[in-house]
Design a protein around this motif. Structure first.
Motif, short mmCIF file in Angstrom:
data_model
loop_
_atom_site.label_atom_id
_atom_site.label_comp_id
_atom_site.label_asym_id
_atom_site.label_seq_id
_atom_site.Cartn_x
_atom_site.Cartn_y
_atom_site.Cartn_z
N TYR A 242 0.82 -1.22 0.00
CA TYR A 242 0.00 0.00 0.00
C TYR A 242 0.85 1.26 0.00
O TYR A 242 0.33 2.36 -0.25
CB TYR A 242 -1.02 -0.05 1.14
N LEU A 243 2.15 1.13 0.21
CA LEU A 243 3.06 2.24 -0.07
C LEU A 243 3.09 2.50 -1.58
O LEU A 243 3.04 3.66 -2.03
CB LEU A 243 4.47 1.91 0.42
N GLY A 244 3.16 1.43 -2.36
CA GLY A 244 3.13 1.57 -3.81
C GLY A 244 1.80 2.11 -4.30
O GLY A 244 1.76 2.94 -5.22
N ALA A 245 0.70 1.65 -3.70
CA ALA A 245 -0.61 2.17 -4.08
C ALA A 245 -0.71 3.66 -3.78
O ALA A 245 -1.27 4.44 -4.56
CB ALA A 245 -1.70 1.40 -3.35
N ALA A 246 -0.17 4.07 -2.63
CA ALA A 246 -0.21 5.49 -2.27
C ALA A 246 0.58 6.33 -3.26
O ALA A 246 0.18 7.46 -3.59
CB ALA A 246 0.34 5.68 -0.85
N ALA A 247 1.70 5.80 -3.75
CA ALA A 247 2.49 6.54 -4.74
C ALA A 247 1.69 6.76 -6.02
O ALA A 247 1.68 7.87 -6.58
CB ALA A 247 3.79 5.78 -5.04
N VAL A 248 1.00 5.72 -6.48
CA VAL A 248 0.17 5.87 -7.68
C VAL A 248 -0.96 6.86 -7.43
O VAL A 248 -1.26 7.72 -8.27
CB VAL A 248 -0.40 4.50 -8.12
N ALA A 249 -1.61 6.75 -6.28
CA ALA A 249 -2.72 7.65 -5.96
C ALA A 249 -2.24 9.10 -5.86
O ALA A 249 -2.96 10.02 -6.26
CB ALA A 249 -3.37 7.22 -4.65
N LEU A 250 -1.04 9.30 -5.34
CA LEU A 250 -0.48 10.65 -5.28
C LEU A 250 -0.22 11.19 -6.68
O LEU A 250 -0.55 12.35 -6.99
CB LEU A 250 0.82 10.62 -4.47
N GLU A 251 0.33 10.36 -7.55
CA GLU A 251 0.59 10.78 -8.93
C GLU A 251 -0.70 11.13 -9.66
O GLU A 251 -0.73 12.01 -10.51
CB GLU A 251 1.32 9.67 -9.68
N ARG A 252 -1.79 10.46 -9.30
CA ARG A 252 -3.07 10.69 -9.96
C ARG A 252 -3.94 11.72 -9.23
O ARG A 252 -5.11 11.88 -9.55
CB ARG A 252 -3.83 9.37 -10.11
N ALA A 253 -3.34 12.39 -8.26
CA ALA A 253 -4.03 13.46 -7.51
C ALA A 253 -5.27 12.96 -6.77
O ALA A 253 -6.21 13.71 -6.54
CB ALA A 253 -4.39 14.62 -8.43
N LEU A 254 -5.26 11.68 -6.39
CA LEU A 254 -6.32 11.15 -5.55
C LEU A 254 -5.98 11.29 -4.07
O LEU A 254 -6.86 11.23 -3.21
CB LEU A 254 -6.58 9.68 -5.89
N LEU A 255 -4.69 11.43 -3.78
CA LEU A 255 -4.20 11.73 -2.44
C LEU A 255 -3.36 12.99 -2.51
O LEU A 255 -2.70 13.25 -3.52
CB LEU A 255 -3.32 10.60 -1.89
N GLY A 256 -3.35 13.75 -1.43
CA GLY A 256 -2.39 14.82 -1.29
C GLY A 256 -1.11 14.29 -0.68
O GLY A 256 -1.07 13.16 -0.16
N PRO A 257 -0.02 15.06 -0.70
CA PRO A 257 1.24 14.60 -0.12
C PRO A 257 1.11 14.22 1.36
O PRO A 257 1.68 13.21 1.79
CB PRO A 257 2.18 15.79 -0.31
#
Length: 310
Positions: A242-257
């Motif tokens: 889920y670290l990898g999932a968070a990286a993808v979500a951050l790149e796609r602007a679904l999560l903030g930093p």
């Protein structure tokens, strides 16, 4: 209520729904889904209401009154997505994957400085439902016992339990119904590579490309890198942690930093507490976590980067 609605009840429902307008429709729907019980909005519309004409009238009203929220509904599988419980033998059985709870929470919160409305998580499972809701209620209790307190469940079917394609098509049927209930939302799906979820995600993108913002697939079958890349180009993103999932979500602007950093912190803390039976079992997972943390840190501003020896 248990069971289907009678004509008098259906007419009362008609007056209630048609008398509700705009954002109040969204609030009413979310209130029904926020009770943590089997008898939710989907159950009401697609099982309890017998009159097809009334159902279509109410769904047309929901569509006409939809006010875009700018938020997403998170749809998730359970087995091998939320916890290790089917094909994934890499973790001790029933282990809740490190960071998954925070990943759901941050997707629900959204990427902006102000958090979105909490409570937008729905589990879409192959587990067959039943008329009394015993399976759904038991699933909700099991999820709550493992830390996921607020969620809705869309169950599968005994007639669609055999074969990954059949399971995926039942999930798609549930999704398309659910999408009609919530036209004011976008959608994100989190699944795994072990039981038809890749096909389901592809079908979601095919049927509702304007609504589906991302497909995340927890890879539990060691998908070759070339296949991963091809799926990623098509909008289906495979990840190991889920670290990898968070990286993808951050790149796609679904999560903030800040949200991505919170996922990382939660994942690392949870990983440290997992009782692996041997060092040989733990070490490959540690290396995956370290690799994905390094990638996530590259995307985070210096002030939010996570320093750890793992």
């Amino acid at each position: 209520q248990r069971g289907r609605t009678g004509r008098r009840d259906e007419q009362a429902l008609r007056r209630l729904w048609l008398g509700t307008r705009g954002a109040d429709v969204t609030r009413l729907k979310n209130a029904l889904d926020g009770r943590g019980r089997y008898h939710d909005l989907h159950q009401l519309f697609y099982h309890d209401i017998d009159d097809d004409g009334l159902r279509e009238e109410l769904l047309a009203h929901i569509a006409a009154e939809a006010v875009p929220t700018g938020e997403v509904k998170i749809l998730s599988d359970i087995d091998d997505t939320f916890y290790a419980n089917w094909k994934d033998a890499r973790y001790p059985k029933k282990t809740v994957y490190p960071g998954v709870l925070q990943f759901y929470a941050e997707l629900d919160r959204g990427p902006g400085p102000e958090p979105g409305r909490a409570g937008d998580l729905t589990f879409v499972t192959a587990r067959p439902g039943d008329r009394l809701g015993l399976v759904e209620d038991a699933t909700l209790r099991a999820l709550a016992a493992r830390g996921q307190l607020a969620a809705t469940v869309l169950a599968g079917s005994f007639t669609r339990l055999i074969g990954n394609r059949a399971i995926a098509e039942k999930k798609l049927e549930n999704f398309l119904e659910y999408r009609r209930l919530y036209p004011e939302y976008g959608f994100v799906f989190v699944g795994d590579s072990g039981q038809g979820d890749i096909h389901f995600g592809q079908r979601m993108l095919e049927r509702a490309p304007e609504s589906v913002q991302a497909i995340f697939i927890h890879d539990v079958v060691a998908t070759p890198e070339r296949a991963r890349q091809e799926l990623g180009v098509a909008g289906v993103h495979l990840f190991d942690t889920y670290l990898g999932a968070a990286a993808v979500a951050l790149e796609r602007a679904l999560l903030g930093p800040e949200g991505a950093a919170r996922v990382a912190e939660a994942a690392l803390e949870a990983f440290a507490a997992i009782p692996f039976p041997s060092r040989d079992g733990r070490e490959p997972r540690r290396l995956e976590m370290a690799r994905d943390l390094a990638r996530l840190n590259e995307l985070l501003p210096p002030s939010l980067r996570i320093a750890t020896s793992l």
